[in-house]
Design a protein around this motif. Structure first.
Motif, PDB file in Angstrom:
ATOM      1  N   GLY A 444      -4.468 -13.569   2.874  1.00 11.99           N
ATOM      2  CA  GLY A 444      -3.268 -13.877   2.114  1.00 11.99           C
ATOM      3  C   GLY A 444      -2.790 -12.759   1.220  1.00 11.99           C
ATOM      4  N   GLY A 445      -3.204 -11.534   1.502  1.00  8.91           N
ATOM      5  CA  GLY A 445      -2.761 -10.392   0.707  1.00  8.91           C
ATOM      6  C   GLY A 445      -3.770  -9.933  -0.314  1.00  8.91           C
ATOM      7  N   ASP A 446      -4.915 -10.637  -0.434  1.00  7.63           N
ATOM      8  CA  ASP A 446      -5.943 -10.225  -1.391  1.00  7.63           C
ATOM      9  C   ASP A 446      -6.731  -9.016  -0.907  1.00  7.63           C
ATOM     10  OD1 ASP A 446      -5.287 -12.125  -3.229  1.00  7.63           O
ATOM     11  OD2 ASP A 446      -6.863 -13.535  -2.667  1.00  7.63           O
ATOM     12  N   THR A 447      -6.769  -8.811   0.408  1.00 11.02           N
ATOM     13  CA  THR A 447      -7.446  -7.653   0.982  1.00 11.02           C
ATOM     14  C   THR A 447      -6.455  -6.901   1.853  1.00 11.02           C
ATOM     15  OG1 THR A 447      -9.544  -8.857   1.035  1.00 11.02           O
ATOM     16  CG2 THR A 447      -9.395  -6.864   2.367  1.00 11.02           C
ATOM     17  N   VAL A 448      -6.376  -5.585   1.665  1.00 10.60           N
ATOM     18  CA  VAL A 448      -5.447  -4.772   2.437  1.00 10.60           C
ATOM     19  C   VAL A 448      -6.182  -3.538   2.945  1.00 10.60           C
ATOM     20  CG1 VAL A 448      -3.473  -5.555   1.071  1.00 10.60           C
ATOM     21  CG2 VAL A 448      -4.644  -3.429   0.439  1.00 10.60           C
ATOM     22  N   VAL A 449      -5.547  -2.840   3.876  1.00 14.51           N
ATOM     23  CA  VAL A 449      -6.061  -1.557   4.347  1.00 14.51           C
ATOM     24  C   VAL A 449      -4.997  -0.501   4.111  1.00 14.51           C
ATOM     25  CG1 VAL A 449      -6.847  -0.230   6.341  1.00 14.51           C
ATOM     26  CG2 VAL A 449      -7.574  -2.602   6.066  1.00 14.51           C
ATOM     27  N   ILE A 450      -5.409   0.601   3.494  1.00 17.23           N
ATOM     28  CA  ILE A 450      -4.537   1.751   3.256  1.00 17.23           C
ATOM     29  C   ILE A 450      -5.217   2.970   3.857  1.00 17.23           C
ATOM     30  CG2 ILE A 450      -3.430   3.225   1.530  1.00 17.23           C
ATOM     31  CD1 ILE A 450      -3.461   0.843  -0.386  1.00 17.23           C
ATOM     32  N   ALA A 451      -4.611   3.559   4.878  1.00 10.84           N
ATOM     33  CA  ALA A 451      -5.143   4.768   5.522  1.00 10.84           C
ATOM     34  C   ALA A 451      -6.593   4.602   5.951  1.00 10.84           C
ATOM     35  CB  ALA A 451      -4.997   5.971   4.597  1.00 10.84           C
ATOM     36  N   GLY A 452      -6.940   3.423   6.436  1.00 12.11           N
ATOM     37  CA  GLY A 452      -8.284   3.191   6.932  1.00 12.11           C
ATOM     38  C   GLY A 452      -9.266   2.687   5.904  1.00 12.11           C
ATOM     39  N   VAL A 453      -8.858   2.584   4.639  1.00  6.22           N
ATOM     40  CA  VAL A 453      -9.751   2.121   3.574  1.00  6.22           C
ATOM     41  C   VAL A 453      -9.459   0.651   3.277  1.00  6.22           C
ATOM     42  CG1 VAL A 453     -10.535   2.468   1.212  1.00  6.22           C
ATOM     43  CG2 VAL A 453      -9.784   4.428   2.574  1.00  6.22           C
ATOM     44  N   THR A 454     -10.492  -0.193   3.344  1.00 10.18           N
ATOM     45  CA  THR A 454     -10.341  -1.595   2.979  1.00 10.18           C
ATOM     46  C   THR A 454     -10.346  -1.713   1.458  1.00 10.18           C
ATOM     47  OG1 THR A 454     -11.447  -2.335   4.993  1.00 10.18           O
ATOM     48  CG2 THR A 454     -11.347  -3.899   3.174  1.00 10.18           C
ATOM     49  N   VAL A 455      -9.289  -2.310   0.913  1.00  5.78           N
ATOM     50  CA  VAL A 455      -9.109  -2.406  -0.535  1.00  5.78           C
ATOM     51  C   VAL A 455      -9.094  -3.878  -0.935  1.00  5.78           C
ATOM     52  CG1 VAL A 455      -7.647  -1.808  -2.495  1.00  5.78           C
ATOM     53  CG2 VAL A 455      -7.762  -0.274  -0.516  1.00  5.78           C
ATOM     54  N   ASP A 456      -9.983  -4.255  -1.839  1.00 10.77           N
ATOM     55  CA  ASP A 456     -10.064  -5.626  -2.344  1.00 10.77           C
ATOM     56  C   ASP A 456      -9.222  -5.730  -3.608  1.00 10.77           C
ATOM     57  OD1 ASP A 456     -10.690  -8.116  -3.291  1.00 10.77           O
ATOM     58  OD2 ASP A 456     -12.866  -7.853  -3.227  1.00 10.77           O
TER      59      ASP A 456
END
Length: 495
Positions: A444-456
């Motif tokens: 639901g948008g709480d976890t994203v990926v930016i340039a291959g990095v998983t961001v919580d």
């Protein structure tokens, strides 16, 4: 000095322990949302049912185009007009502009491909190179200027390995995919080739005679009775203004065509006898003309009506040459009628700051070739601009660095990234920061990926959507970047 990541106006939110435990409990009870992988923009529904999608390949598994995942298990693949039995992972690469024919589901975020078609814009030897220290600038191929920007993917002879722009040399054979920009091309992908003498060039016909075709770029190509002519009027004088793709070779100091094929547009291959809905990304190739209520898009003519919708309060007069847009249109009887138009931002780079986890091998000149930060391995090439203090010596694991990088990969997970600039920072108080575009959204948008990095993002009270540009501060936890502060780029611009 490389520009540093902004740290102002961040959004902070502390979640009480009870709410955190409740969120964990609910997450354990409810299945996670499907992962969405992005293309050029976040999909907002778009077209559904049978139709066409044209744009650069964004990733594989099956194939992602314009942010839509198309299953390709039963699809027919055409390369340069010929049916191919190769798997799409072998035949295609990220950045190649393709046209997918198939069905979309009701939500519009996935579909099933019936055909996938790819033709290069240009293939031939490099005659001139004008690139700056960051690998940006232009090349000349078969008399055409090829613009290289932050979004250009460079591929090696296998089509899978990624290279830096320093691997491009004069007389090197290359294949270019991308979009027209005036009489030039803007490359989304450039691959080096083994030179077998084959050439390919695309564009609009300026003039044609019984034995010669001249494109608007003044590229002249000879043809004869043995040339395969497809989807073109019988009389050459009627070819003027038509978009064509030419395959051939060098012969007697000139270009000789083996095949000339008429196209709907560059990177836009639609059958004349099959109607459908179209979603495509590309460039405006001629300004909005009020007298005809139309404009040029990738070389094709697109008509507007009073029902055409524009995103972000834009208007027809904004349709000017070289603008990058996403088009949704109805294709009927060989004519494109715009239903919705969205103006797109130019590709932007990504920045990381943090402590290096690993440093790869060193080349014969003593220069490191790869490094790893936040789990992403990136290539360091002679074109990478290095700003290292003399006292620090060679780069080692644990050094605090800031890296401007270009995410570029055959997988949508950041592998194959290229470091454009690298600056060593003071190790004391080294902060972990990421700036870039969200390409994957989960939970639901709480976890994203930016340039291959998983961001919580769950601890910040901020959620995100595909296509958002974020500036994130936090900590690297070994396989996840734990965000503590988040800022959206558009919010900073509003300050």
């Amino acid at each position: 000095m490389m520009p540093r990541l902004p740290r102002s106006a961040v959004h902070k939110a502390a979640i009480p322990l009870f709410m955190t435990l409740l969120a964990i409990f609910l997450a354990a009870c409810v299945p996670q949302e499907d992962t969405t992988i992005a293309g050029n923009q976040q999909n907002d529904g778009g077209i559904s049912g049978t139709g066409y999608s044209s744009g650069p390949v964004d990733g594989f598994g099956s194939i992602y185009v314009n942010g839509i995942r198309y299953a390709t298990g039963d699809a027919t693949l055409y390369i340069d007009g010929a049916k191919s039995n190769r798997d799409e992972r072998e035949a295609l690469g990220v950045g190649m502009v393709v046209t997918v024919t198939g069905n979309r589901d009701a939500q519009g975020d996935s579909g099933t491909a019936e055909t996938v078609r790819y033709r290069p814009l240009l293939r031939g030897p490099v005659a001139d190179i004008s690139l700056d220290v960051d690998g940006l600038g232009s090349l000349t191929v078969l008399g055409r200027t090829v613009i290289i920007d932050r979004g250009t993917v460079f591929a090696d002879r296998t089509g899978k390995g990624l290279i830096g722009p320093e691997a491009i040399t004069t007389e090197q054979a290359v294949e270019v995919s991308g979009y027209p920009e005036g009489n030039d091309f803007r490359a989304t992908r450039l691959a080096v080739l083994n030179d077998d003498g084959a050439i390919a060039v695309s564009g609009s016909v300026e003039t044609a005679t019984a034995d010669t075709v001249t494109l608007q770029s003044e590229t002249e190509v000879r043809y004869g009775t043995g040339t395969d002519l497809t989807d073109l009027p019988a009389a050459p004088e009627d070819w003027s203004g038509r978009v064509v793709h030419i395959r051939g070779n060098h012969s007697n100091g000139g270009l000789q065509a083996d095949a000339i094929t008429g196209l709907t547009g560059l990177g836009l291959e639609l059958p004349a006898d099959e109607d459908g809905e179209v979603e495509a990304t590309g460039r405006v190739t001629s300004n909005w003309d009020e007298s005809t209520a139309s404009f040029g898009f990738n070389g094709a003519r697109v008509t507007l009506t009073d029902r055409t919708e524009f995103e972000d309060s834009r208007k027809p007069a904004d349709l000017k040459t070289s603008e990058r847009i996403e088009l949704e249109a109805e294709y009927r009887d060989g004519t494109l009628t715009a239903e919705e138009i969205e103006f797109l931002e130019e590709p932007t780079e990504t920045a990381f700051e943090g402590a290096l986890e690993a440093v790869g091998s060193v080349d014969p000149n003593g220069r490191v070739t790869h490094l790893t930060l936040f789990g992403v391995e990136m290539a360091v090439t002679p074109r990478t601009r290095l700003d290292l203090d003399d006292e620090g010596g060679a780069l080692t694991a644990g050094d605090c660095v800031e890296v401007l990088l270009r995410p570029a990969s055959n997988q949508p997970d950041g592998e194959g990234a290229l470091a454009l600039q690298l600056e060593r920072e003071d190790d004391e108080g080294c902060e972990a920061e990421i700036e870039g575009t969200v390409t994957v959204v989960q939970n639901g948008g709480d976890t994203v990926v930016i340039a291959g990095v998983t961001v919580d993002l769950s601890g910040t009270g901020t959620s995100a959507s595909v296509g958002d540009r974020l500036e994130v501060e936090g900590s690297w936890e070994g396989n996840t970047f734990q965000a503590s502060e988040v800022e959206r780029e558009d919010e900073e611009d509003d300050d």
